[in-house]
Design an enzyme around this catalytic site. Sequence first.
Site, PDB file in Angstrom:
ATOM      1  N   HIS A   1      -6.925   3.860  79.863  1.00  0.00           N
ATOM      2  CA  HIS A   1      -6.617   3.207  78.592  1.00  0.00           C
ATOM      3  C   HIS A   1      -7.700   2.188  78.285  1.00  0.00           C
ATOM      4  O   HIS A   1      -8.124   1.443  79.168  1.00  0.00           O
ATOM      5  CB  HIS A   1      -5.256   2.511  78.680  1.00  0.00           C
ATOM      6  CG  HIS A   1      -4.725   2.059  77.353  1.00  0.00           C
ATOM      7  ND1 HIS A   1      -5.205   0.955  76.696  1.00  0.00           N
ATOM      8  CD2 HIS A   1      -3.760   2.576  76.561  1.00  0.00           C
ATOM      9  CE1 HIS A   1      -4.544   0.809  75.559  1.00  0.00           C
ATOM     10  NE2 HIS A   1      -3.668   1.772  75.458  1.00  0.00           N
TER      11      HIS A   1
ATOM     12  N   LYS B   1       1.667  10.453  64.879  1.00  0.00           N
ATOM     13  CA  LYS B   1       0.557  10.322  63.928  1.00  0.00           C
ATOM     14  C   LYS B   1       0.674  11.369  62.825  1.00  0.00           C
ATOM     15  O   LYS B   1       0.332  11.118  61.672  1.00  0.00           O
ATOM     16  CB  LYS B   1      -0.769  10.457  64.682  1.00  0.00           C
ATOM     17  CG  LYS B   1      -2.020  10.274  63.830  1.00  0.00           C
ATOM     18  CD  LYS B   1      -3.230   9.967  64.700  1.00  0.00           C
ATOM     19  CE  LYS B   1      -3.529  11.103  65.647  1.00  0.00           C
ATOM     20  NZ  LYS B   1      -4.104  12.276  64.951  1.00  0.00           N
TER      21      LYS B   1
END
Length: 919
Positions: A138, A579
């Site tokens: 990440h 998304k």
Amino acid sequence: MNELLRDDIRYLGRILGEVISEQEGHHVFELVERARRTSFDIAKGRAEMDSLVEVFAGIDPEDATPVARAFTHFALLANLAEDLHDAAQREQALNSGEPAPDSTLEATWVKLDDAGVGSGEVAAVIRNALVAPVLTAHPTETRRRTVFDAQKHITALMEERHLLLALPTHARTQSKLDDIERNIRRRITILWQTALIRVARPRIEDEVEVGLRYYKLSLLAEIPRINHDVTVELARRFGGDIPTTAMVRPGSWIGGDHDGNPFVTAETVTYATHRAAETVLKYYVKQLHALEHELSLSDRMNVISDELRVLADAGQNDMPSRVDEPYRRAIHGMRGRMLATTAALIGEEAVEGTWFKTFTPYTDTHEFKRDLDIVDGSLRMSRDDIIADDRLAMLRSALDSFGFNLYSLDLRQNSDGFEDVLTELFATAQTEKNYRGLTEAEKLDLLIRELSTPRPLIPHGDPDYSEATNRELGIFSKAAEAVRKFGPLMVPHCIISMASSVTDILEPMVLLKEFGLIRANGKNPTGSVDVIPLFETIDDLQRGAGILEELWDIDLYRNYLEQRDNVQEVMLGYSDSNKDGGYFAANWALYDAELRLVELCRGRNVKLRLFHGRGGTVGRGGGPSYDAILAQPKGAVRGAVRVTEQGEIISAKYGNPDTARRNLEALVSATLEASLLDDVELPNRERAHQIMGEISELSFRRYSSLVHEDPGFIQYFTQSTPLQEIGSLNIGSRPSSRKQTNTVEDLRAIPWVLSWSQSRVMLPGWFGVGTALREWIGEGEGAAERIAELQELNRCWPFFTSVLDNMAQVMSKAELRLARLYADLIPDREVADRIYETIFGEYFLTKEMFCTITGSQDLLDDNPALARSVRSRFPYLLPLNVIQVEMMRRYRSGDEGTAVPRNIRLTMNGLSTALRNSG
């Protein structure tokens, strides 16, 4: 907030302030204090946001750096204090005599007893049990080991301080308290003078090391411990017929996830697998060394087994002082063999000294397990169970949990990537000139033919392939090499992202066959790798069950599945579906997809294992793991669940042993309960599903009208968030987009969510829900009845409750006044004002609808602890955001001096630390 927690935060904050004043000068301390006081005034409604903007307007970037660092350090220390108090409160609750809280094993055992669950049911679940937290890289989780070490030391000192303060006044000394404070001050001073983040873009190897850090911090100890505890308790409650399966077995994507990441190569696969194996093998050596020291038992004092005597005689330890200590001699030999194993698998440079060279390496985990079992059996034969149940039991559990591989490394690539490689391979082999141009049926015929024959597709020698194809083939080659070295659990999964057809799933099987991970045998291939489709768009989620049904109609694949124990793993993509369709539509599409998959697997006698691709944020499927697992449809768990863990979430969950235990326990408890307890019965399931479908469609329309259809949205998003800076400032090893396009569709989920989190809009976690609920409820006579329906669903259906609760959690971290500052970065005022007003209006409508359905006055009424935590973070979040906006403005105006980009990175890291689930 708990008074003790508040005192601890103030205590650490005071020491940090004194360190800043001492190290940076009083003028920096005063600037930090001014910003903090102004933030408090804004939080209390005594000041406007402009007053904080004025504090940093025109500030020299060099002066902004220590301020950004100050609030980031305060966030780190506040997190530390919260974790400490969470652990203490949990311990207090477990020891209070009151019923154990949910998400603990103690509560789970009570629920299983109350439900009358039988040993046969438990055995069936445990036989296939797998709880796999899968660590992924990440971009905001770039803290250095030095920072973790400092936090660890400060935590230990704070625990010591708590113990001292708990004593009666006459039993503690001020000098001891002063010593503790002096040591804390020293650690904070070291922390202050340590760079929090690295400037260079992290390499994959750096990210591998960050992941391994959590094993050393907590997971190497806590995973074996929880597996041991579960095994012992199940045997005690349900008898000896329960399989002794290690439920928790971790995974990793770091070094093997090459979907859109050109920096993942054959070398990173080798690095990730070898470093994992080296870590666990050295852990075994360390534990054996400790056992050798501890087990001083003399054969003059007790009886030992014949097997142990043989093992001791092979231990090559003939020191006179050891002649009557068979356990020490036996374990000395085991340690020598484990060092020899490390040298053989990793290289002699990984082992200090040469004494081990006279020992034979273990050929596999079974040999090592046999030796451990001999030691265990001998101890129990002489009634030394209390000794066997300590370090030795944890080592045996560690071997069951980790093997010689530590974790399972997943390979992942986009379906287009696999198709590109096969197109080139087929063309070079003159098997098919244009594979990509074939129809689906023609591709299917060709793939089945290739999977049926052992003939290699790749010729001997050095074929002239493209760089991309060579990279892909190198990854598979090194994965196969790792499997040969460390066993089949080293690389047992191959994931196809954006899977949308049967051929998408078969294509990587051809590549796996080329390197021996799948072996052709006519219609009956065998192999060690599960091929896992990742369904991640709304459309693919809806079509997923149909794709699998077609796949299982192919004899060759069905036969392969049967030799893989009839387990079909499916990965569900929370990030891209969100998304694609927005929060509510994605959540319902995922739930509905699970229902279809469960029904299909039940009808086809296939064991379903779901892999949940969750991010840290609600917009990427985040939220409490316990609640999320229990919110799955009945039959979706069945003893097995894999889930991604990443970013600040890894740090928050696994940064110390107490929080690691708590979070692992939540995963195991939820898995057992979801598998063995009856599902909540909805009064009218068909009606509930109809309602969710209708709200989902309305939410999708509202979300799409902004994200996919508004012509100004891309401009608003790219200019009012730090997306550009994430892409240009070496934030993470992976490019922020899959392709070089300017579309939401091709943008990766992490930068999409991270950008909205940094700008404090949190749009992926709620947008569209308010309009959908209002339109579904409608007006007039039926409105009250529809509100009542939703209120009832919220009371009795974990899925709907979880969706609303997670949404409230993320909305509570949004701050629309700050979002206005980010919107002011957009040159086009019409776009800025129009879309900001759209977002602003939808936010407050969503909050209103949430309160109407839940009966709450505010977002976190039912979670006062989280509400207090969010409020307490407000004063040090605001300055970080305001500094970030100011630095972004200058960076985009051409000021690329060292301090400006450094401050952007610092504020990103600080906000991620403070929010704890930003991406």
